[in-house]
Design a protein around this motif. Structure first.
Motif, PDB file in Angstrom:
ATOM      1  N   ASP A 162      41.271  85.030  60.633  1.00  0.00           N
ATOM      2  CA  ASP A 162      39.983  85.020  61.422  1.00  0.00           C
ATOM      3  C   ASP A 162      38.905  84.401  60.824  1.00  0.00           C
ATOM      4  N   VAL A 163      38.382  83.267  61.425  1.00  0.00           N
ATOM      5  CA  VAL A 163      37.402  82.328  61.059  1.00  0.00           C
ATOM      6  C   VAL A 163      35.955  82.382  61.767  1.00  0.00           C
ATOM      7  N   ARG A 164      34.894  82.730  61.257  1.00  0.00           N
ATOM      8  CA  ARG A 164      33.632  82.778  62.143  1.00  0.00           C
ATOM      9  C   ARG A 164      33.101  81.301  61.993  1.00  0.00           C
ATOM     10  N   VAL A 165      32.565  81.076  63.422  1.00  0.00           N
ATOM     11  CA  VAL A 165      31.927  79.429  63.458  1.00  0.00           C
ATOM     12  C   VAL A 165      30.728  79.832  63.580  1.00  0.00           C
ATOM     13  N   ARG A 166      29.782  79.475  62.885  1.00  0.00           N
ATOM     14  CA  ARG A 166      28.608  79.461  63.101  1.00  0.00           C
ATOM     15  C   ARG A 166      27.705  78.168  63.177  1.00  0.00           C
ATOM     16  N   ALA A 167      26.646  78.145  64.091  1.00  0.00           N
ATOM     17  CA  ALA A 167      26.031  76.940  64.471  1.00  0.00           C
ATOM     18  C   ALA A 167      24.983  76.495  63.420  1.00  0.00           C
ATOM     19  N   LEU A 168      24.980  75.214  63.049  1.00  0.00           N
ATOM     20  CA  LEU A 168      23.921  74.711  62.144  1.00  0.00           C
ATOM     21  C   LEU A 168      22.723  75.054  62.616  1.00  0.00           C
ATOM     22  N   PRO A 169      21.679  75.468  62.197  1.00  0.00           N
ATOM     23  CA  PRO A 169      20.221  75.818  62.684  1.00  0.00           C
ATOM     24  C   PRO A 169      19.694  74.305  63.041  1.00  0.00           C
ATOM     25  N   TYR A 170      19.093  74.311  64.158  1.00  0.00           N
ATOM     26  CA  TYR A 170      18.730  73.077  65.092  1.00  0.00           C
ATOM     27  C   TYR A 170      17.334  73.314  65.470  1.00  0.00           C
ATOM     28  N   GLN A 171      16.627  71.909  65.379  1.00  0.00           N
ATOM     29  CA  GLN A 171      15.358  71.887  65.939  1.00  0.00           C
ATOM     30  C   GLN A 171      15.359  71.378  67.030  1.00  0.00           C
ATOM     31  N   GLU A 172      14.832  71.903  68.119  1.00  0.00           N
ATOM     32  CA  GLU A 172      15.285  71.292  69.445  1.00  0.00           C
ATOM     33  C   GLU A 172      14.078  70.174  69.759  1.00  0.00           C
ATOM     34  N   VAL A 173      12.779  70.219  69.205  1.00  0.00           N
ATOM     35  CA  VAL A 173      11.827  69.482  69.596  1.00  0.00           C
ATOM     36  C   VAL A 173      11.973  68.138  68.552  1.00  0.00           C
ATOM     37  N   SER A 174      12.654  68.205  67.559  1.00  0.00           N
ATOM     38  CA  SER A 174      12.721  67.069  66.531  1.00  0.00           C
ATOM     39  C   SER A 174      13.975  66.481  66.731  1.00  0.00           C
ATOM     40  N   GLY A 175      14.938  67.176  67.097  1.00  0.00           N
ATOM     41  CA  GLY A 175      16.392  66.746  66.906  1.00  0.00           C
ATOM     42  C   GLY A 175      16.949  66.563  65.713  1.00  0.00           C
ATOM     43  N   ASP A 176      16.408  67.490  64.796  1.00  0.00           N
ATOM     44  CA  ASP A 176      17.137  67.470  63.479  1.00  0.00           C
ATOM     45  C   ASP A 176      17.634  68.715  63.402  1.00  0.00           C
ATOM     46  N   TYR A 177      18.314  69.025  62.123  1.00  0.00           N
ATOM     47  CA  TYR A 177      18.890  70.328  61.671  1.00  0.00           C
ATOM     48  C   TYR A 177      17.433  70.932  61.136  1.00  0.00           C
ATOM     49  N   GLU A 178      17.656  72.327  61.340  1.00  0.00           N
ATOM     50  CA  GLU A 178      16.474  73.022  60.756  1.00  0.00           C
ATOM     51  C   GLU A 178      16.748  73.377  59.168  1.00  0.00           C
ATOM     52  N   HIS A 179      16.455  72.628  58.471  1.00  0.00           N
ATOM     53  CA  HIS A 179      16.971  72.616  57.044  1.00  0.00           C
ATOM     54  C   HIS A 179      16.167  73.830  56.598  1.00  0.00           C
ATOM     55  N   ARG A 180      15.185  74.397  56.923  1.00  0.00           N
ATOM     56  CA  ARG A 180      14.486  75.461  56.078  1.00  0.00           C
ATOM     57  C   ARG A 180      15.196  76.736  56.500  1.00  0.00           C
ATOM     58  N   ALA A 181      16.138  76.698  57.567  1.00  0.00           N
ATOM     59  CA  ALA A 181      16.916  77.835  58.060  1.00  0.00           C
ATOM     60  C   ALA A 181      18.289  78.021  57.629  1.00  0.00           C
ATOM     61  N   LEU A 182      18.613  76.800  56.866  1.00  0.00           N
ATOM     62  CA  LEU A 182      20.017  76.723  56.281  1.00  0.00           C
ATOM     63  C   LEU A 182      20.297  77.660  55.212  1.00  0.00           C
ATOM     64  N   ALA A 183      19.333  77.993  54.366  1.00  0.00           N
ATOM     65  CA  ALA A 183      19.590  78.884  53.399  1.00  0.00           C
ATOM     66  C   ALA A 183      20.068  80.317  53.932  1.00  0.00           C
ATOM     67  N   ASP A 184      19.507  80.697  55.370  1.00  0.00           N
ATOM     68  CA  ASP A 184      19.847  82.123  55.944  1.00  0.00           C
ATOM     69  C   ASP A 184      21.305  82.020  56.453  1.00  0.00           C
ATOM     70  N   ALA A 185      21.707  80.625  56.834  1.00  0.00           N
ATOM     71  CA  ALA A 185      23.183  80.452  57.495  1.00  0.00           C
ATOM     72  C   ALA A 185      24.127  80.588  56.541  1.00  0.00           C
ATOM     73  N   VAL A 186      23.864  79.919  55.437  1.00  0.00           N
ATOM     74  CA  VAL A 186      24.848  79.794  54.249  1.00  0.00           C
ATOM     75  C   VAL A 186      25.042  81.007  53.429  1.00  0.00           C
ATOM     76  N   GLY A 187      26.291  81.537  53.132  1.00  0.00           N
ATOM     77  CA  GLY A 187      26.277  82.739  52.322  1.00  0.00           C
ATOM     78  C   GLY A 187      27.601  82.476  51.439  1.00  0.00           C
ATOM     79  N   PRO A 188      28.086  83.423  50.897  1.00  0.00           N
ATOM     80  CA  PRO A 188      29.518  83.343  49.994  1.00  0.00           C
ATOM     81  C   PRO A 188      30.605  83.202  50.759  1.00  0.00           C
ATOM     82  N   ARG A 189      30.678  83.399  51.961  1.00  0.00           N
ATOM     83  CA  ARG A 189      31.764  83.094  52.903  1.00  0.00           C
ATOM     84  C   ARG A 189      31.812  81.861  53.654  1.00  0.00           C
ATOM     85  N   THR A 190      30.832  81.069  53.525  1.00  0.00           N
ATOM     86  CA  THR A 190      30.768  79.573  53.823  1.00  0.00           C
ATOM     87  C   THR A 190      31.887  78.866  53.151  1.00  0.00           C
ATOM     88  N   ARG A 191      32.818  78.375  53.936  1.00  0.00           N
ATOM     89  CA  ARG A 191      33.930  77.461  53.532  1.00  0.00           C
ATOM     90  C   ARG A 191      33.836  76.194  53.913  1.00  0.00           C
TER      91      ARG A 191
END
Length: 414
Positions: A162-191
């Motif tokens: 079982d592998v969970r796929v999570r979306a990279l946080p994304y800023q729709e207006v700027s077209g960039d990844y939402e780097h400030r939200a990365l900390a919440d998306a990353v965890g000890p199970r991120t491989r």
């Protein structure tokens, strides 16, 4: 390989002369001065040096690589192997003794090969308890950098992993990844993380160094570099590009279609080796790729990047004043004098919509005036294919005069 190379060191302040000399080396461009090719994010045009390299190979030593001991076969084998080293050299591989270069048909196949032949075993052969952890992948980039990872999840599920796929946080207006939200998306199970270097719709640098800072030093990162290799410097000895895979297409970097490469650092996780019998490589494409990298190095990827970014800024700075148009991506970089750092400028890609004219119709209108642009859904994952957009993508053979002519046509449609 024979072929005319561009001047490596143009005179100071001679950017226009330097660009003219490079433009003249593209036979298809000079043969059609009435047309403006503005679709280099889809495929680039080929300089004479690449065409001559292919012609020389096909008329002097065309043979199969690794399949014979006669001189033509030996020469072809040497060309393929030397091209691997040339890719690493072009990318400034910091550890060529450990890393590897594997040729593919392009970015799409390269990413799928990493997913099937490396990620599936990596996540499936771990602790044996069926928990493959989590992977972060982009859900708003090119589909080629999403579908392979979803396929890997399905293959792992068939193994009971079982592998969970999570979306990279994304800023729709700027077209960039939402780097400030990365900390919440990353965890000890991120491989594992899949990311994009330069976005194929918005043209922005996606700041992979911030992803590395968020996930830490141990998580492998695979980088889709289809819109950066051949368009701007991609230097893997730069700590800001601490990634484990770089995948790119030759045809977007002035080589022939049907060739690309996967560079693997081989420092995190198992050594990357494509599975199965590889068969005959695309020797002609590989020859063209080596010639293209030689040409790009001589032209100067940094100067090419400055030239195309300047043209993109010229277009956005004026297009933003034309009321019916919406320019997609970060609005902070649309104007001359913008405080946005130079590294965050649009790297030769400008995408927009007209308020009243459907994008496919606008594409036909522009073609009637001699402009070749992309006008459709742009293969963007998660986007509404009916909405579409017009993408202008530039390279060193494009000119300010072409941008001004394009702007005149766009202004006539307001």
């Amino acid at each position: 390989m024979s072929g005319t190379r561009p001047p490596a060191a143009p005179e100071p302040g001679g950017e226009a002369r330097w660009q003219r000399e490079l433009r003249e080396q593209f036979p298809i461009v000079t043969a059609h001065p009435e047309l403006a090719y503005l679709d280099s994010a889809a495929t680039s045009q080929k300089p004479r040096a690449v065409l001559e390299a292919v012609q020389t190979y096909l008329t002097t030593s065309n043979a199969n690589a690794g399949r014979g001991t006669y001189p033509w076969a030996n020469r072809t084998t040497e060309l393929v192997e030397s091209a691997r080293a040339r890719v690493g050299e072009f990318l400034r591989d910091p550890d060529p003794e450990r890393s590897g270069v594997h040729f593919t048909s392009g970015t799409t196949e390269g990413l799928r090969t990493v997913a099937r032949d490396w990620l599936v075993p990596y996540l499936g052969d771990g602790n044996g308890n069926g928990d493959g952890g989590e992977i972060l992948v982009p859900f708003a980039d090119h589909r080629a950098n999403l579908d392979p990872w979803l396929e890997a999840r399905r293959l792992l599920a068939e193994r009971g992993v079982d592998v969970r796929v999570r979306a990279l946080p994304y800023q729709e207006v700027s077209g960039d990844y939402e780097h400030r939200a990365l900390a919440d998306a990353v965890g000890p199970r991120t491989r594992f993380v899949a990311a994009t270097h330069v976005h194929h719709v918005y043209g922005g640098d996606m700041n992979v160094h911030r992803i590395r800072a968020a996930v830490g030093p141990d998580v492998p990162i695979c980088l889709d570099a289809a819109q950066s290799v051949g368009h701007l410097p991609v230097h893997l000895d730069d700590p800001a590009l601490d990634v484990d895979f770089v995948v790119f297409s030759g045809h977007k970097a002035m080589a022939l279609p049907g060739t690309g490469a996967v560079w693997a650092r081989n420092a995190r996780g198992p050594v990357f080796r494509p599975a199965g019998w590889q068969g005959t490589p695309n020797t002609v494409g590989i020859v063209s790729l080596r010639a293209a990298l030689d040409w790009l190095d001589a032209a100067g990827p940094d100067r090419i990047a400055r030239w195309t970014a300047g043209l993109a800024l010229r277009l956005t700075d004026r297009l933003r004043h034309l009321g019916p148009y919406e320019i997609l991506g970060c609005p902070a970089g649309l104007a001359v004098g913008s405080p946005l750092p130079a590294a965050q400028r649009r790297h030769g890609i400008v995408t927009f919509r007209h308020r009243d004219i459907p994008s496919d119709d606008l594409g036909f209108i522009l073609h009637s005036h001699g402009f070749m642009v992309r006008a459709d859904g742009l293969c963007q994952a998660g986007a509404d294919p009916e909405e579409g957009a017009v993408r202008v993508s530039l390279h060193v053979y494009n000119t300010a005069e072409e941008i001004d002519r394009l702007l005149a046509v766009l202004a006539s449609l307001t």
